[in-house]
Write a protein that holds these residues in place. Sequence first.
Motif, PDB file in Angstrom:
ATOM      1  N   GLY A 447       2.707  -6.985 -11.272  1.00  0.00           N
ATOM      2  CA  GLY A 447       3.631  -6.684 -10.186  1.00  0.00           C
ATOM      3  C   GLY A 447       2.965  -6.186  -8.921  1.00  0.00           C
ATOM      4  O   GLY A 447       3.642  -5.727  -7.994  1.00  0.00           O
ATOM      5  N   ASP A 448       1.625  -6.266  -8.840  1.00  0.00           N
ATOM      6  CA  ASP A 448       0.921  -5.877  -7.621  1.00  0.00           C
ATOM      7  C   ASP A 448       0.854  -7.066  -6.676  1.00  0.00           C
ATOM      8  O   ASP A 448       0.479  -8.168  -7.082  1.00  0.00           O
ATOM      9  N   LEU A 449       1.201  -6.855  -5.402  1.00  0.00           N
ATOM     10  CA  LEU A 449       1.097  -7.894  -4.380  1.00  0.00           C
ATOM     11  C   LEU A 449      -0.187  -7.606  -3.611  1.00  0.00           C
ATOM     12  O   LEU A 449      -0.236  -6.738  -2.740  1.00  0.00           O
ATOM     13  N   VAL A 450      -1.254  -8.355  -3.945  1.00  0.00           N
ATOM     14  CA  VAL A 450      -2.605  -8.005  -3.530  1.00  0.00           C
ATOM     15  C   VAL A 450      -3.137  -8.978  -2.486  1.00  0.00           C
ATOM     16  O   VAL A 450      -2.967 -10.199  -2.617  1.00  0.00           O
ATOM     17  N   ASN A 451      -3.811  -8.420  -1.451  1.00  0.00           N
ATOM     18  CA  ASN A 451      -4.605  -9.229  -0.539  1.00  0.00           C
ATOM     19  C   ASN A 451      -6.036  -9.251  -1.083  1.00  0.00           C
ATOM     20  O   ASN A 451      -6.718  -8.218  -1.053  1.00  0.00           O
TER      21      ASN A 451
END
Length: 486
Positions: A447-451
């Motif tokens: 559920g992490d929205l990572v760059n």
Amino acid sequence: MRLIAQCCAAVATAALIVLPAPAQAAPGDALHAALARDLGWDPARAAVHQAAEAASVPVEHALRARLGDRFGGAWYDSGLKVGIVDPADANVVRAAGASPVEVTRSEKSLAEGKARLDRTAASPDVHSWYVDPTSNSVVVQARTTSAARAFAGRAGVDAVPVVSEAPRPLYDIRGGDQYVINGNTLCSVGFSVNNGGFVTAGHCGGTGSPTLGHNNVAQGTFAGSSFPENDYAWVRTNSNWTPTPYVNNYSGGSVAVAGSQEAGVGASVCRSGRTTGWRCGTVQAKNVTVNYSGRLVHGLTSTTACAEGGDSGGAWLAGNQAQGVTSGGSGNCSSGGTTLFQPLNEILNVYGLQLTTTGGGSTSRIVGWQDKCIDVPNSNGAEGQRLQLWDCNGTAAQNWTFAGDGTIRAFGLCMDVAWGSRDNGAAIQLARCSGNPAQQFVLSAAGDLVNPQANKCVDVTSWGGTGTPLQQWECTGGTNQKWRRA
């Protein structure tokens, strides 16, 4: 270095390639959701529906055998319906568990009428004909009612005319498959794009050049091409060709394409092409300038994989991530060689294309902290607009498209880390899609929205509520950094 299109070769007629069905997840949810969408079924009752349909098949077979020439056809409509030409057969049908429907024609007589049509010459205006048990008739589909009636009249058949659109053959676009340019040059398909076509190498053909598919059927036209300086192009295909998210692995199957995240130097990559099939190597260098006999091409990626004539334009993959299209190289696949590819994301950005992927192009809300959504303030899709957390409301301001190239888009712009920053606190905003690593985001299983460039998460500033701006922050596992698609 040499280019590896294959020119002026004899073009043999190829058999139509039928793609195997992609591997499916367990039937359940996806299948039932599709049945609900397309048939209006209650997903919870889908399994019951299908079980009843399957159970009706042996009943139909048994009644056809028992009634013989009195059998008037069968169809499923909230239960098995069976046509009977003799009302005395009604009890037999009911006893078998089906519902009798009185009809005037037997299945045998209808089939004889259809067979007469099969033996009658049809004009191009006549599209198809078949027996329809639900109406107890032979149906002729044609461009006009008069064309259908004229065809049926020549066969001496009493048929129902139906006006229809002309059918057409459908073919799949698959990476690595052969295509033909100007009737005499052979190259390989790169990757399908949702815009209706595929990307390939620019040296394969100039803008306006016509193409044939792997089966020598008219396929499309080069809509854009750049060579030298670059080595990329895209072919706009006609409506007979359907983009698919697959690449030919030349072992009887296909590799699925999930996105276009760029692999690093030293990473393993594999390529697909019509001459030498599926070959692998590692990335040696990026941003390579190559001299093709006085014609310079910039920005290529060099690899240890081999390739030969005709492999040009073919697809490169790192796992399930699309990398680029074959440009040229040295050596061969007998003694070994070096091959270069044109990176894919540049092609997509230059022509405004969207890669066809197994999950790309789908649009959804992105829901997180306090069950609120990532939102474009006031639906103002302007470059530099900072994103915020807002109550989910189903408006376009909260519709995010996962394009399959690693970008997340709204209003034709990309989610972006301001100024390409790697720092904590950098604003999450909208910006013109440019291929910049600051516009690459991965929604992980956790559920992490990572760059990936910064290896940091999209974060709700100070755990705020509605109207709170979003920022980039070191991933902490906190619920203000957890997101899901909905």
